[in-house]
Design a protein around this motif. Structure first.
Motif, PDB file in Angstrom:
ATOM      1  N   ASN A  17       0.854  -1.177   0.000  1.00 48.11           N
ATOM      2  CA  ASN A  17       0.000   0.000   0.000  1.00 48.11           C
ATOM      3  C   ASN A  17       0.895   1.234   0.000  1.00 48.11           C
ATOM      4  N   ALA A  18       0.658   2.138  -0.945  1.00 46.92           N
ATOM      5  CA  ALA A  18       1.368   3.425  -0.966  1.00 46.92           C
ATOM      6  C   ALA A  18       0.718   4.308   0.094  1.00 46.92           C
ATOM      7  N   ALA A  19       1.334   4.365   1.270  1.00 43.58           N
ATOM      8  CA  ALA A  19       0.712   4.985   2.447  1.00 43.58           C
ATOM      9  C   ALA A  19       1.292   6.357   2.768  1.00 43.58           C
ATOM     10  N   ASN A  20       0.575   7.052   3.649  1.00 45.40           N
ATOM     11  CA  ASN A  20       1.117   8.249   4.285  1.00 45.40           C
ATOM     12  C   ASN A  20       1.690   7.807   5.632  1.00 45.40           C
ATOM     13  N   ASN A  21       2.463   8.659   6.271  1.00 38.73           N
ATOM     14  CA  ASN A  21       3.168   8.223   7.480  1.00 38.73           C
ATOM     15  C   ASN A  21       2.265   8.063   8.711  1.00 38.73           C
ATOM     16  N   TYR A  22       1.008   8.508   8.633  1.00 39.09           N
ATOM     17  CA  TYR A  22       0.061   8.262   9.727  1.00 39.09           C
ATOM     18  C   TYR A  22      -0.760   6.998   9.474  1.00 39.09           C
ATOM     19  N   LEU A  23      -0.635   6.456   8.261  1.00 41.77           N
ATOM     20  CA  LEU A  23      -1.184   5.146   7.888  1.00 41.77           C
ATOM     21  C   LEU A  23      -2.702   5.094   7.778  1.00 41.77           C
ATOM     22  N   TRP A  24      -3.358   6.269   7.758  1.00 40.20           N
ATOM     23  CA  TRP A  24      -4.791   6.239   7.468  1.00 40.20           C
ATOM     24  C   TRP A  24      -4.961   6.008   5.974  1.00 40.20           C
ATOM     25  N   MET A  25      -6.038   5.323   5.629  1.00 43.02           N
ATOM     26  CA  MET A  25      -6.237   4.878   4.252  1.00 43.02           C
ATOM     27  C   MET A  25      -7.388   5.635   3.608  1.00 43.02           C
ATOM     28  N   GLY A  26      -7.037   6.586   2.728  1.00 40.42           N
ATOM     29  CA  GLY A  26      -8.038   7.425   2.076  1.00 40.42           C
ATOM     30  C   GLY A  26      -8.359   6.955   0.675  1.00 40.42           C
ATOM     31  N   GLY A  27      -7.790   7.635  -0.331  1.00 32.91           N
ATOM     32  CA  GLY A  27      -8.085   7.317  -1.730  1.00 32.91           C
ATOM     33  C   GLY A  27      -7.009   6.471  -2.367  1.00 32.91           C
ATOM     34  N   GLY A  28      -7.079   6.375  -3.681  1.00 28.76           N
ATOM     35  CA  GLY A  28      -6.072   5.660  -4.459  1.00 28.76           C
ATOM     36  C   GLY A  28      -5.962   4.191  -4.082  1.00 28.76           C
ATOM     37  N   VAL A  29      -4.718   3.695  -4.078  1.00 27.10           N
ATOM     38  CA  VAL A  29      -4.457   2.289  -3.752  1.00 27.10           C
ATOM     39  C   VAL A  29      -4.971   1.962  -2.343  1.00 27.10           C
ATOM     40  N   ALA A  30      -4.686   2.862  -1.392  1.00 28.47           N
ATOM     41  CA  ALA A  30      -5.112   2.636   0.003  1.00 28.47           C
ATOM     42  C   ALA A  30      -6.623   2.484   0.097  1.00 28.47           C
ATOM     43  N   GLY A  31      -7.348   3.355  -0.591  1.00 25.21           N
ATOM     44  CA  GLY A  31      -8.805   3.289  -0.575  1.00 25.21           C
ATOM     45  C   GLY A  31      -9.327   1.987  -1.159  1.00 25.21           C
ATOM     46  N   ALA A  32      -8.704   1.548  -2.249  1.00 23.63           N
ATOM     47  CA  ALA A  32      -9.116   0.286  -2.880  1.00 23.63           C
ATOM     48  C   ALA A  32      -8.869  -0.892  -1.949  1.00 23.63           C
ATOM     49  N   ILE A  33      -7.713  -0.896  -1.272  1.00 24.36           N
ATOM     50  CA  ILE A  33      -7.389  -1.982  -0.339  1.00 24.36           C
ATOM     51  C   ILE A  33      -8.377  -1.995   0.826  1.00 24.36           C
ATOM     52  N   LYS A  34      -8.687  -0.825   1.345  1.00 23.32           N
ATOM     53  CA  LYS A  34      -9.633  -0.742   2.474  1.00 23.32           C
ATOM     54  C   LYS A  34     -11.039  -1.175   2.062  1.00 23.32           C
ATOM     55  N   ARG A  35     -11.477  -0.777   0.874  1.00 14.40           N
ATOM     56  CA  ARG A  35     -12.817  -1.170   0.398  1.00 14.40           C
ATOM     57  C   ARG A  35     -12.933  -2.680   0.273  1.00 14.40           C
ATOM     58  N   LYS A  36     -11.917  -3.318  -0.310  1.00 18.24           N
ATOM     59  CA  LYS A  36     -11.987  -4.771  -0.545  1.00 18.24           C
ATOM     60  C   LYS A  36     -11.585  -5.584   0.680  1.00 18.24           C
ATOM     61  N   GLY A  37     -10.620  -5.094   1.429  1.00 23.02           N
ATOM     62  CA  GLY A  37     -10.090  -5.865   2.553  1.00 23.02           C
ATOM     63  C   GLY A  37     -10.740  -5.560   3.887  1.00 23.02           C
ATOM     64  N   GLY A  38     -11.452  -4.439   3.968  1.00 19.17           N
ATOM     65  CA  GLY A  38     -12.133  -4.077   5.199  1.00 19.17           C
ATOM     66  C   GLY A  38     -11.352  -3.076   6.046  1.00 19.17           C
ATOM     67  N   LYS A  39     -12.102  -2.418   6.944  1.00 19.87           N
ATOM     68  CA  LYS A  39     -11.520  -1.395   7.826  1.00 19.87           C
ATOM     69  C   LYS A  39     -10.478  -1.957   8.780  1.00 19.87           C
ATOM     70  N   VAL A  40     -10.528  -3.266   9.012  1.00 20.85           N
ATOM     71  CA  VAL A  40      -9.587  -3.893   9.940  1.00 20.85           C
ATOM     72  C   VAL A  40      -8.143  -3.632   9.517  1.00 20.85           C
ATOM     73  N   ILE A  41      -7.898  -3.555   8.203  1.00 22.08           N
ATOM     74  CA  ILE A  41      -6.539  -3.304   7.717  1.00 22.08           C
ATOM     75  C   ILE A  41      -6.071  -1.922   8.167  1.00 22.08           C
ATOM     76  N   GLU A  42      -6.929  -0.921   7.979  1.00 21.24           N
ATOM     77  CA  GLU A  42      -6.583   0.441   8.403  1.00 21.24           C
ATOM     78  C   GLU A  42      -6.422   0.509   9.923  1.00 21.24           C
ATOM     79  N   GLU A  43      -7.312  -0.149  10.656  1.00 20.17           N
ATOM     80  CA  GLU A  43      -7.230  -0.133  12.126  1.00 20.17           C
ATOM     81  C   GLU A  43      -5.904  -0.720  12.608  1.00 20.17           C
ATOM     82  N   GLU A  44      -5.496  -1.847  12.020  1.00 20.82           N
ATOM     83  CA  GLU A  44      -4.217  -2.456  12.395  1.00 20.82           C
ATOM     84  C   GLU A  44      -3.040  -1.536  12.045  1.00 20.82           C
TER      85      GLU A  44
END
Length: 193
Positions: A26-53
């Motif tokens: 995941n191309a992330a920011n340093n706070y690791l919250w998942m907004g748009g782009g690749v991060a958003g796609a991963i969160k949509r398909k994989g669930g919020k648990v990924i962002e929470e972890e």
């Protein structure tokens, strides 16, 4: 496909969440919250648990990477979150290089054999695709020159234009001036299958 010391680097056009690999990056920011782009796609398909972890492990330095589960993703075991930018959402070649290297370190710690990368920093970060491709290929080739558990790296490009730009860099004779040792076939420095 490019072969380096019996290992492969391949390009795929499509959705990184649908690629079969032990880990996706995941191309992330340093706070690791998942907004748009690749991060958003991963969160949509994989669930919020990924962002929470991920957020529990942050913030991290730009250029570093952390590992989470893949949540509900069906084809990956892990997500490696590479902090390619800070909150200003800006990046550069050195941040991309460090993020790719950190992602590979996490992969080695996991002892996995395959990893899928997006074009780090080229979405929200706005970094040029051709420069990103050169930096990332150089990092992978150097990594493959040493001892590694990895045998397969997949670059997943979302659209045709991005795929074509990365593919052009693979075939470039300039890109491979240093790393020709270990290639199974060399044609302009690259083996395409």
């Amino acid at each position: 496909m490019l072969r380096v010391n019996e290992k492969t680097i391949s390009l795929v056009q499509g959705d990184i969440t649908e690629v079969e690999a032990d880990a996706i990056v995941n191309a992330a920011n340093n706070y690791l919250w998942m907004g748009g782009g690749v991060a958003g796609a991963i969160k949509r398909k994989g669930g919020k648990v990924i962002e929470e972890e991920a957020v529990k492990q942050g913030p991290i330095a730009v250029g570093e990477a952390i590992v989470t589960s893949a949540g509900n993703l069906k084809k990956a075991k892990y997500v490696i979150h590479a902090a390619v930018m800070a909150q200003d959402l800006r990046t550069d070649s050195e941040k991309i290089r460090q993020s790719a290297e950190s992602s590979l370190k996490r992969a080695e710690e996991l002892r996995i054999s395959s990893i899928a990368f997006p074009a780090l920093g080229t979405g929200v970060g706005g970094f040029p695709l051709s420069k990103c491709a050169r930096v990332m290929f150089e990092v992978i080739e150097k990594h493959f020159a040493g001892e590694t558990y990895l045998t397969k790296v997949i670059f997943v490009l979302y659209d045709q234009k991005s795929y074509e730009i990365f593919n052009e860099i693979v075939a470039s004779p300039v890109r491979n001036t240093v790393y020709t040792k270990g290639y199974s076939k060399i044609s302009n420095g690259a083996s395409k299958e």
